[in-house]
Design an enzyme around this catalytic site. Structure first.
Site, mmCIF file in Angstrom:
data_model
loop_
_atom_site.group_PDB
_atom_site.id
_atom_site.type_symbol
_atom_site.label_atom_id
_atom_site.label_comp_id
_atom_site.label_asym_id
_atom_site.label_seq_id
_atom_site.Cartn_x
_atom_site.Cartn_y
_atom_site.Cartn_z
ATOM 1 N N HIS A 1 121.454 -38.311 62.438
ATOM 2 C CA HIS A 1 122.735 -38.898 62.870
ATOM 3 C C HIS A 1 122.574 -39.665 64.185
ATOM 4 O O HIS A 1 121.704 -39.370 64.998
ATOM 5 C CB HIS A 1 123.866 -37.863 62.922
ATOM 6 C CG HIS A 1 123.859 -36.904 64.071
ATOM 7 N ND1 HIS A 1 124.013 -35.553 63.899
ATOM 8 C CD2 HIS A 1 123.764 -37.091 65.401
ATOM 9 C CE1 HIS A 1 124.004 -34.958 65.079
ATOM 10 N NE2 HIS A 1 123.855 -35.869 66.017
ATOM 11 N N ASP B 1 130.487 -41.195 71.926
ATOM 12 C CA ASP B 1 131.289 -40.238 71.161
ATOM 13 C C ASP B 1 131.920 -39.186 72.065
ATOM 14 O O ASP B 1 131.563 -39.058 73.234
ATOM 15 C CB ASP B 1 130.434 -39.581 70.061
ATOM 16 C CG ASP B 1 129.055 -39.131 70.545
ATOM 17 O OD1 ASP B 1 128.843 -39.071 71.769
ATOM 18 O OD2 ASP B 1 128.201 -38.833 69.705
ATOM 19 N N GLU C 1 127.404 -38.865 60.763
ATOM 20 C CA GLU C 1 126.632 -37.885 60.011
ATOM 21 C C GLU C 1 126.147 -38.483 58.691
ATOM 22 O O GLU C 1 126.722 -39.455 58.195
ATOM 23 C CB GLU C 1 127.522 -36.670 59.708
ATOM 24 C CG GLU C 1 128.011 -35.913 60.935
ATOM 25 C CD GLU C 1 126.964 -34.955 61.501
ATOM 26 O OE1 GLU C 1 125.758 -35.280 61.483
ATOM 27 O OE2 GLU C 1 127.369 -33.889 61.988
ATOM 28 N N ASN D 1 119.171 -34.438 61.766
ATOM 29 C CA ASN D 1 119.498 -34.911 60.417
ATOM 30 C C ASN D 1 119.595 -36.433 60.349
ATOM 31 O O ASN D 1 120.051 -36.986 59.350
ATOM 32 C CB ASN D 1 120.816 -34.279 59.930
ATOM 33 C CG ASN D 1 122.017 -34.670 60.799
ATOM 34 O OD1 ASN D 1 121.869 -35.436 61.751
ATOM 35 N ND2 ASN D 1 123.182 -34.151 60.469
HETATM 36 C C1 GLP Z 1 124.647 -34.981 69.407
HETATM 37 C C2 GLP Z 1 125.325 -36.310 69.822
HETATM 38 C C3 GLP Z 1 124.397 -37.467 69.633
HETATM 39 C C4 GLP Z 1 123.025 -37.088 70.168
HETATM 40 C C5 GLP Z 1 122.424 -36.062 69.255
HETATM 41 C C6 GLP Z 1 121.093 -35.522 69.721
HETATM 42 O O1 GLP Z 1 125.344 -34.283 68.446
HETATM 43 N N1 GLP Z 1 126.557 -36.586 69.196
HETATM 44 O O2 GLP Z 1 124.914 -38.623 70.263
HETATM 45 O O3 GLP Z 1 122.185 -38.212 70.191
HETATM 46 O O4 GLP Z 1 123.341 -35.065 68.900
HETATM 47 O O5 GLP Z 1 121.226 -34.578 70.722
HETATM 48 P P1 GLP Z 1 120.008 -34.021 71.546
HETATM 49 O O6 GLP Z 1 119.549 -35.114 72.439
HETATM 50 O O7 GLP Z 1 120.592 -32.874 72.324
HETATM 51 O O8 GLP Z 1 118.970 -33.601 70.579
#
Ligand code: GLP
Length: 245
Positions: free
Chosen positions: A138, A67, A143, A136
């Site tokens: 995702h 992403d 989302e 959440n």
């Molecule tokens: C972000 C990214 C995801 C990631 C997630 C968790 O928003 N878009 O690809 O896996 O949130 O992030 P973190 O590893 O910082 O908890």
């Protein structure tokens, strides 16, 4: 789903790095799907170290990141592309032309998503997709929703998701874009193998819902239950909600 519970964040990073190294040893031209976020930072540190000591070769590998924020150029310091440069790309021998990213400054987001899907297909599909997970549930920027956008698509970010990304923007939530481009759940499910990585107590509810909950677009990661080759690699804290572990 195959769930592997390890002691802590360090053990999780080591185990996932070992999987990537083994994948590339077995198949040097493997296609890797890569995540950003806090979770994979130690994984990338392991991969950099493995490369520096000659234990892994990325020269024939291809990567597709999950992403990117809409509106951020690849050289914007808060872009996911910049994150990848800092943590991995600048330090290993990946061929620049085999690094793939959704273009956050495209003038046509829908067409950019179609281009990305085609590029993944042309590369022969993703062999190993590594994923983090949002609090959440995702994955990528898919989302919780009442329906599913299966292929890569423009996505609106939830307030909580923008808050959890604020660190990239010097802590300023208002600076986090409201939209992004993301692989879809379908894109992810077409990968040959998936590793979902989660660490820390903040992910415990999401992991429980993902692994032991209903398959629902309200918890996008739960759709991974439909894939036959998913490994969930978590630390004790992220596994705390699992029943009968
Ligand atoms: C972000 C990214 C995801 C990631 C997630 C968790 O928003 N878009 O690809 O896996 O949130 O992030 P973190 O590893 O910082 O908890």
């Amino acid at each position: 789903m195959n769930v592997r519970i390890l002691k802590d964040e360090k053990a999780v990073a080591r185990a996932v790095a070992a999987r990537v190294i083994a994948t590339l040893a077995d198949r040097p031209a493997a296609v890797l799907g890569l995540p950003t976020g806090r979770t994979p930072i130690q994984l990338y540190a392991h991969l950099r170290a493995a490369y520096a000591s000659g234990r892994v070769d990325f020269s024939k590998a291809t990567t597709f990141n999950l992403d990117e924020f809409l509106g951020l150029a690849p050289d914007h310091p808060a872009s996911y592309r910049a994150f990848m440069e800092t943590h991995l790309f600048a330090h290993v021998n990946l061929s620049r032309r085999r690094i793939h990213f959704l273009n956050g400054v495209t003038s046509d987001p829908a067409a950019e998503c179609v281009r990305y899907e085609k590029a993944i297909a042309r590369a022969g599909g993703i062999d190993l997709q590594i994923l983090g997970i949002g609090g959440n549930g995702h994955i990528g920027f898919n989302e919780p929703a009442s329906g599913l956008l299966s292929d890569s698509h423009p996505a609106r970010l939830e307030p909580g998701t923008r808050r959890s990304n604020a660190d990239l923007f010097g802590g300023r939530v208002e600076a986090v874009p409201r939209e992004a481009l993301s692989m879809g759940v379908g894109t992810i499910l077409r990968s040959k193998a998936v590793i979902l990585v989660a660490t820390g107590a903040g992910k415990a509810d999401a992991i429980k819902a993902t692994v032991q909950g209903l398959v629902t677009t309200r918890v996008p990661a739960s759709l991974l239950q439909l894939h036959g080759a998913v490994e969930v690699v978590v630390d004790e804290a992220a596994a705390a909600g699992l029943v009968g572990r």
